[in-house]
Every structure is written in structure tokens, then in C-alpha cells.
Motif scaffolding. Structure first.
Motif, short mmCIF file in Angstrom:
data_model
loop_
_atom_site.label_atom_id
_atom_site.label_comp_id
_atom_site.label_asym_id
_atom_site.label_seq_id
_atom_site.Cartn_x
_atom_site.Cartn_y
_atom_site.Cartn_z
N LYS A 50 0.82 -1.30 -0.13
CA LYS A 50 -0.01 0.06 0.11
C LYS A 50 1.01 1.27 0.11
CE LYS A 50 -3.80 2.06 2.54
NZ LYS A 50 -4.82 1.80 3.83
N THR A 51 1.91 1.34 0.80
CA THR A 51 2.77 2.60 0.82
C THR A 51 3.58 2.67 -0.45
OG1 THR A 51 3.20 1.96 3.25
CG2 THR A 51 4.76 3.43 1.88
N ASN A 52 3.94 1.46 -1.12
CA ASN A 52 4.64 1.47 -2.33
C ASN A 52 3.60 2.15 -3.47
OD1 ASN A 52 6.93 0.73 -1.33
ND2 ASN A 52 6.88 -1.30 -2.19
N LEU A 53 2.47 1.76 -3.43
CA LEU A 53 1.46 2.17 -4.50
C LEU A 53 1.14 3.52 -4.29
CD1 LEU A 53 -1.01 -0.69 -4.76
CD2 LEU A 53 0.76 -0.01 -6.30
N ALA A 54 0.98 4.27 -2.98
CA ALA A 54 0.94 5.61 -2.80
C ALA A 54 2.11 6.32 -3.19
CB ALA A 54 0.50 5.72 -1.26
N ALA A 55 3.24 5.74 -2.89
CA ALA A 55 4.47 6.34 -3.54
C ALA A 55 4.55 6.55 -4.91
CB ALA A 55 5.72 5.85 -2.90
N LEU A 56 4.13 5.52 -5.78
CA LEU A 56 4.29 5.67 -6.99
C LEU A 56 2.98 6.52 -7.85
CD1 LEU A 56 4.34 1.93 -8.11
CD2 LEU A 56 6.06 3.66 -8.75
N ARG A 57 1.85 6.77 -7.07
CA ARG A 57 0.90 7.60 -7.50
C ARG A 57 1.23 8.88 -7.44
NH1 ARG A 57 -3.01 3.62 -5.67
NH2 ARG A 57 -2.55 4.46 -3.55
N LYS A 58 2.12 9.22 -6.22
CA LYS A 58 2.44 10.59 -6.10
C LYS A 58 3.86 11.01 -7.14
CE LYS A 58 4.37 13.59 -2.59
NZ LYS A 58 5.42 14.40 -3.36
N LYS A 59 4.58 10.03 -7.53
CA LYS A 59 5.60 10.19 -8.40
C LYS A 59 4.97 10.76 -9.88
CE LYS A 59 9.36 7.25 -6.26
NZ LYS A 59 9.99 8.51 -5.92
N TRP A 60 4.12 9.77 -10.09
CA TRP A 60 3.36 9.78 -11.67
C TRP A 60 2.75 11.34 -11.65
CZ3 TRP A 60 0.51 4.61 -10.92
CH2 TRP A 60 1.67 3.62 -11.21
N ALA A 61 1.94 11.46 -10.43
CA ALA A 61 1.36 13.01 -10.42
C ALA A 61 2.52 14.14 -10.59
CB ALA A 61 0.57 13.25 -9.19
N ASP A 62 3.51 14.07 -9.61
CA ASP A 62 4.51 15.15 -9.80
C ASP A 62 5.20 15.22 -10.91
OD1 ASP A 62 4.01 15.43 -6.97
OD2 ASP A 62 5.61 14.40 -6.21
N ALA A 63 5.28 13.92 -11.86
CA ALA A 63 5.90 14.15 -13.23
C ALA A 63 4.84 14.63 -14.25
CB ALA A 63 6.45 12.75 -13.47
N GLY A 64 3.52 14.65 -13.84
CA GLY A 64 2.77 15.30 -14.88
C GLY A 64 2.13 14.17 -15.77
N ARG A 65 2.31 12.86 -15.27
CA ARG A 65 1.65 11.73 -16.04
C ARG A 65 0.10 11.87 -15.79
NH1 ARG A 65 4.79 7.41 -16.55
NH2 ARG A 65 2.99 6.48 -17.58
N SER A 66 -0.72 11.29 -16.85
CA SER A 66 -2.07 11.29 -16.78
C SER A 66 -2.48 10.15 -15.95
CB SER A 66 -2.59 11.17 -18.31
OG SER A 66 -3.87 10.70 -18.28
N VAL A 67 -3.04 10.50 -14.73
CA VAL A 67 -3.48 9.42 -13.77
C VAL A 67 -4.91 9.88 -13.52
CG1 VAL A 67 -3.11 8.13 -11.76
CG2 VAL A 67 -1.01 9.25 -12.94
#
Length: 643
Positions: free
Chosen positions: A147-164
Motif C-alpha cells: 500500500k505504501t509503495n503504490l501511494a508513493a508511485l501515484r505521487k511520483k506519477w502526479a509530480d511528473a505530470g503523468r495522466s493518472v
């Protein structure tokens, strides 16, 4: 006195009530049920499944395997350390930098099942809709880490401007991430470069279609799919929905009962019936008048049908480890009533496949296959004719060519009558160790091939007369006698002593023997004296054969891996640096070979005797029933590892 006498009776309540309260609280607390196995989660339209039911169990078994122990042996340290240093420097560190993660945060997540599946998803052979893909990973006790790793991934994608974007499926939140080929990490592009699309004259290439990854977590289970539609059946099964599952498929259920019920370390299953039904109905490409092809389209539908693939129901494989050794099984569900083409050709008769007494104990490879040669030829002709009458005409024209060539030497020469009509039902090959420690010697080891014939002498003369006209009597050595048998020498190619190779032929014990190494045919003829120890008396051979169904099912093979790998190991270690084999060059892409080329330094390998204890031998067996064909490989655990 009364009060005092009651105190001892009251004391047990001080122990009972807290224990009862704790039990009630335990019952009231939420209890996580075990994640169901893959077949109970995957949809009924699953085409392909590869699963590790218990990754922790697989990890533990791998650490005790001969291969893992070899890799971590102190004798391999120099080779191991250089490879791992390059692995980290060239792949792990750059990939972590590209992805913004630490790979070690994810390598321990698989604890329960790890499943990869492909679903039909409405696919009918076209690109749209495409088959669905699913990844299921059970982290078990590491669900909080997941759960922690998935939350960290979502944050990285958002910070990188990815479409999520977020989607909810039956109350379970999912993140939907769009991606394209441009999102492949630069490190992986360096290993597997993208190839530019081929522009066909008169046709405009379609723009590359972007994909999406749907990622979510249910309790300890990671769910990754190629679309929301693909993950929906899995979530429905997890949340109590009555969606048909793969376990409800009758073909899978039968294979599971026969192939997977004893808990293999990993297994796979292919819905061959559905796959090939789709493939045979894919229409051929429309002709392009701006770029007409001089070659007619390949008749894939006819090939798949005539070769017997459309008669398959499923393919399954499994892998197991035990105290005795490791075993891999492959099963082709091809009912006898629908069996034709290739599957009819390779179906061995239930006859003895033990090594005959003339196969020596020093053979490093052996196989024996009991199939009727005449019946196989008739099946092959029918298969070719069903695909294309023109192909059958070409096959018959080739036979006529050999007949004309042979009749120049013998007016009664007839390939069909004297060779094909002479074939029996016993095919054998065995190999001895290479004659040297060079790569050239490794690539041309001494091999003897034999087949039984109704009239072996006639079959040998037919093979002799089939040689091209250029291989005339003046270029061929005269037949010679050896222990009362005739050895024929037939030039194969090249001119001059340095370039020429010869095929040596002889008959004995009802077999025709063929080889390019004259010492092999002499050893075969000499074996009639019974002085050489036969392979079938090798220690452990008979017991290993029982693990693959015994020697009475028509197919048996053997490999002395200790000796075959000794030759390979030594050749790699001793070869000059500029001629050493790079194993990665065998990959279909050129760049991986260049990328990995300096990772492996074979000169750092130890002498083979220091690590030979990790190698032993393997036995392969095959069997045929009315329901299908099975193939099994068993490798006994090397005895020296038990000490």
C-alpha cells in the motif's frame, strides 16, 4: 469464615473473564481471508495463465537448487562478482534512476501467488479489441508495504505530470495510468531499441495506440490490468460476485485435476482450442495494388488445420521440486479422435524405449522414439496435400528427382519402395563427448543415428544411390569390411581432403547406422561382442526413468549434463577472448548482445572439476493416451550435494 472460604472460589474468575474478553475481541476483529488461487479469480475467457501459487515456497526451493548453489559457490566468485557489478552499474542503478524507485522495495513483495494471464477480452484476431493482460501479486503479510509503495508511485506519477485518473470498481479504488512507447525507460530502450515502423507503399501507417495500466489493491493482492474491463471480473470474484471463473472451464478443470493438484512450484495453461479457432478465422491481408506481392499469402489457416493444431484443446506445463530432484511436465490435450498431422506423427507407440545394449555407458546423450516410419510418411503426405496440392506435387517431384539420379546407378532404384516402404518403428540416436575442448569440437560431437528397417541392407544401398551425381564413384572411397560388416563412405560436400565430409553407413542387428564420425560406426559394430558396459546399467538411470513414466511408453531420452556441460564450460573458459561465445547474441535482437557482451568474462570461470558436483544427468519420457500426449523431464539431485 464464610467470606474467607469463598475467596478461593472467586479467584478463577479473575483469569476466566479476561481470557473470555480477549477471545471475544479477537472474534470481533476483522479477519483477512486467504486470497483465492488464480483459477478462482481469473475470468472464464482466460487464454493463457502462468502462475506461482506460493512465491515464498518457490524462493526457498530456488535457494536449495543446484543452480543457485553453483552461482554462490566460492569457486564462482570472480565470475559472479564481475557479472553482478555490471548488472548493478548498467541496469539496476540506471533503471532505478529512470523510474524513481528502489527495486529492492519491490523484490520481496511476492509472498503468495504471482500470476500473469492473458484474457480473450472480446479479441477476434484484430487489433481492436486486443487481448487483455492481468498481473496478480499476493504480498500476504507485506500488504502495508504494498500500500505504501503504490501511494508513493501515484505521487511520483502526479509530480511528473503523468495522466493518472481514479476509477472505483465494486468499491475498490484503482489508478488508471496512460502510457505510450515513449514512456519506456531509457535504460530498457538501450537494451531493446524500438524499431521504426515499416512504411508500405500506398498505405498510411496507423498512429501508435497508447495503452493504459489499471492498478489497485484488494487486501494483500495487487491487481494490474490493461483496462478497467479486464480487471472487473477479478474484482467481482474477490467481492463475492457470481462471475464465471477459469475454474469453471471444463477443460481447465480436467487439466488441473490431472496436472496441478499436487501443488507444483509453478504451472501454466493455454486455452489452445479458443486460440487456434480465432487464428484460423483471421482473414488474409487485403492485396495492395500499389505494392503487389509476387509471393502468394501464406495459408496459415490451412497449415494450422492440417498440422493438427485446431484439434488441440489445451497445453499445460508444471514444475516441481522434491528430495529426489526436479521435474518438468508438458501435456498436450489432443484427443485421439481429433488427432492428425504433426500430433499423429509424433505420437509414440507404447513400446520399449530403453537404450539397447549397444548404446554404451559413456554416451552423453541418447534418445529413442518408437513411431511407425511408414505411417508417419503417409501422414506427412496427407498434411502437405491438405495445405496445398502444389506443395505435395513439389514433394513428389523431389522424390522423382532422386529416383532419376539413383536409376543411373541402379535401374531398379525406387525411393518409395526401397527406403520409405522399408522403414520400421524404432529411431535411435546417441552422442559421445566431443573429441576436444575447442568450440569447433563442441559444435561437431560424435553422433550416431540409427533406424530399424525391414531390409536394412536394401535401405543402405538406397541411401548410397540417393547421393547427388557429383558424388561419383571416383570421389567416394570403396566400401570396406569391418568385423564382417560393410561400411559405406559417402562424400557429402566440399572438394579436397580439408573441406570434404563423409557420411558413413552400415547395418547391424536390424538397424541402419549413419554418422559423420567413422569411429562411432566402428564402435557400434564392435558392440556386438557385449564387452562394453551399456548405458541402461548406469547407476540411477532406471530409477530416474520411473519418474517420467518408465521406459515402456515409446519415448525415452537421457543426457549426462555433467559431461556435456564439462565440455561447454571448458571450451568457453579456454577460448581466445576474440572468439568466445556471447550467449546473448542468440537473442533475436542485436543490441542486447552488445549491451551484455562485457558482463560475462568466461576466463574467470573456475576449472570444471571444482563445480562439477552441481551437475548430474536428466531423463526425458513421453507417453500417449486417448486424451493427449505427455512429456516429462526429471533431473535427480546430484548425490554430492546430499553430503
Amino acid at each position: 469464615m464464610t467470606t474467607h472460604s469463598l475467596c478461593p472460589r472467586a479467584r478463577p474468575s479473575h483469569r476466566i473473564f479476561p481470557a473470555l474478553l480477549a477471545g471475544l475481541l479477537t472474534l470481533a476483529a476483522p479477519v483477512r481471508a486467504a486470497i483465492p488461487p488464480a483459477e478462482n479469480l481469473l475470468p472464464a475467457d482466460t487464454l493463457l495463465l502462468v502462475t506461482v501459487p506460493d512465491f515464498g515456497k518457490l524462493r526457498e526451493a530456488a535457494r536449495q537448487s543446484p543452480q543457485w548453489l553453483l552461482w554462490n559457490d566460492p569457486a564462482m566468485k570472480a565470475f559472479h562478482d564481475k557479472f553482478m557489478a555490471r548488472w548493478n552499474e548498467k541496469l539496476v542503478i540506471p533503471l532505478e534512476r529512470d523510474l524513481g524507485i528502489k527495486l529492492e522495495d519491490y523484490t520481496d513483495l511476492p509472498q503468495g501467488q504471482l500470476t500473469l494471464a492473458v484474457t480473450q477480452n472480446g479479441w477476434n484476431g484484430s487489433d481492436d479489441p486486443a487481448p487483455g493482460t492481468l498481473l496478480l501479486l499476493d504480498a500476504r503479510g507485506k500488504s502495508d508495504v504494498l500500500k505504501t509503495n503504490l501511494a508513493a508511485l501515484r505521487k511520483k506519477w502526479a509530480d511528473a505530470g503523468r495522466s493518472v485518473r481514479s476509477e472505483t470498481v465494486r468499491g475498490i479504488p484503482f489508478s488508471v495510468v496512460s502510457y505510450s512507447s515513449n514512456d519506456i525507460p531509457a535504460t530498457l530502450v538501450g537494451i531493446f531499441p524500438r524499431r521504426p515502423p515499416v512504411q508500405e507503399l500506398g498505405k498510411e501507417n496507423k498512429p501508435a495506440k497508447s495503452g493504459e495500466a489499471v492498478i489497485g489493491q484488494f487486501e494483500s493482492l495487487l491487481i494490474v490490468g490493461s483496462s478497467v474491463k479486464v480487471v472487473e471480473p477479478v474484482v467481482a470474484r474477490l467481492t463475492g460476485g457470481a462471475v464465471p471463473a477459469l475454474a469453471d472451464n471444463a477443460v481447465f478443470a480436467a487439466d488441473r485435476l490431472a496436472q496441478f493438484r499436487d501443488g507444483p512450484l509453478y504451472y501454466g495453461w493455454l486455452n489452445a482450442k479458443t486460440l487456434f479457432e480465432v487464428l484460423v478465422h483471421i482473414p488474409p491481408p487485403e492485396p495492395n495494388p500499389d505494392a503487389p506481392s509476387p509471393i502468394p499469402p501464406f495459408p496459415w489457416a490451412k497449415v494450422l488445420s492440417a498440422s493438427g493444431f485446431t484439434g488441440m484443446k489445451s497445453v499445460s506445463f508444471s514444475y516441481r521440486e522434491s528430495r529426489d530432484g526436479s521435474q518438468a511436465d508438458l501435456y498436450l490435450s489432443v484427443p485421439e479422435s481429433a488427432r492428425q498431422g504433426l500430433f499423429k506423427i509424433i505420437a509414440a507407440a507404447p513400446k520399449d524405449a530403453n537404450p539397447p545394449s549397444f548404446v554404451p555407458a559413456d554416451a552423453v546423450k541418447f534418445w529413442r522414439w518408437r513411431v511407425d516410419g511408414q505411417q508417419s510418411w503417409a501422414t506427412l503426405q496427407k498434411m502437405v496435400g491438405d495445405v496445398s496440392p502444389a506443395w505435395l506435387d513439389s514433394l513428389n517431384a523431389g522424390i522423382s528427382f532422386f529416383n532419376l539420379a539413383g536409376q543411373q546407378k541402379d535401374p531398379n532404384f525406387d525411393v518409395r519402395k526401397n527406403l520409405i516402404g522399408n522403414l520400421g518403428d524404432d529411431w535411435i540416436s546417441y552422442q559421445k563427448p566431443p573429441t576436444g575442448n575447442t568450440l569447433a569440437a563442441l559444435n561437431s560431437p560424435p553422433v550416431l543415428f540409427l533406424f530399424n528397417a525391414i531390409n536394412p541392407d536394401q535401405a543402405v544401398l538406397t541411401i548410397k544411390n540417393m547421393m547427388p551425381a557429383g558424388s561419383s564413384a571416383e570421389s567416394a572411397a570403396a566400401p570396406r569390411q569391418f568385423l564382417g560388416r560393410t561400411i559405406y563412405t559417402l562424400p557429402m560436400s566440399g572438394r579436397g581432403a580439408a573441406a570434404a565430409r563423409s557420411l558413413y553407413c552400415a547395418t547391424s542387428s536390424g538397424y541402419v547406422a549413419l554418422t559423420t564420425d567413422v569411429s562411432m560406426i566402428e564402435s557400434f559394430l564392435r558392440s556386438a561382442d557385449g564387452k562394453a558396459k551399456p548405458l541402461r546399467e548406469t547407476a540411477g538411470f532406471a530409477g530416474a526413468a520411473q519418474h517420467v513414466g518408465g521406459a515402456g511408453n515409446g519415448l525415452l531420452a537421457y543426457e549426462n549434463q555433467r559431461e556435456t556441460l564439462r565440455a561447454f564450460f571448458t571450451a568457453l573458459k579456454n577460448a581466445p577472448p576474440d572468439s568466445r561465445v556471447n550467449p546473448f547474441t542468440a537473442l533475436p535482437l542485436g543490441s542486447p548482445g552488445k549491451f551484455f557482451g562485457d558482463w560475462v568474462d568466461f576466463s574467470l570461470l573456475p576449472d570444471f572439476d571444482r563445480v562439477s558436483k552441481y551437475f548430474y544427468f536428466s531423463v526425458t519420457g513421453g507417453g500417449v493416451t486417448t486424451d493427449g500426449l505427455s512429456f516429462k523431464v526429471f533431473a535427480p539431485r546430484p548425490p554430492q550435494l546430499e553430503k
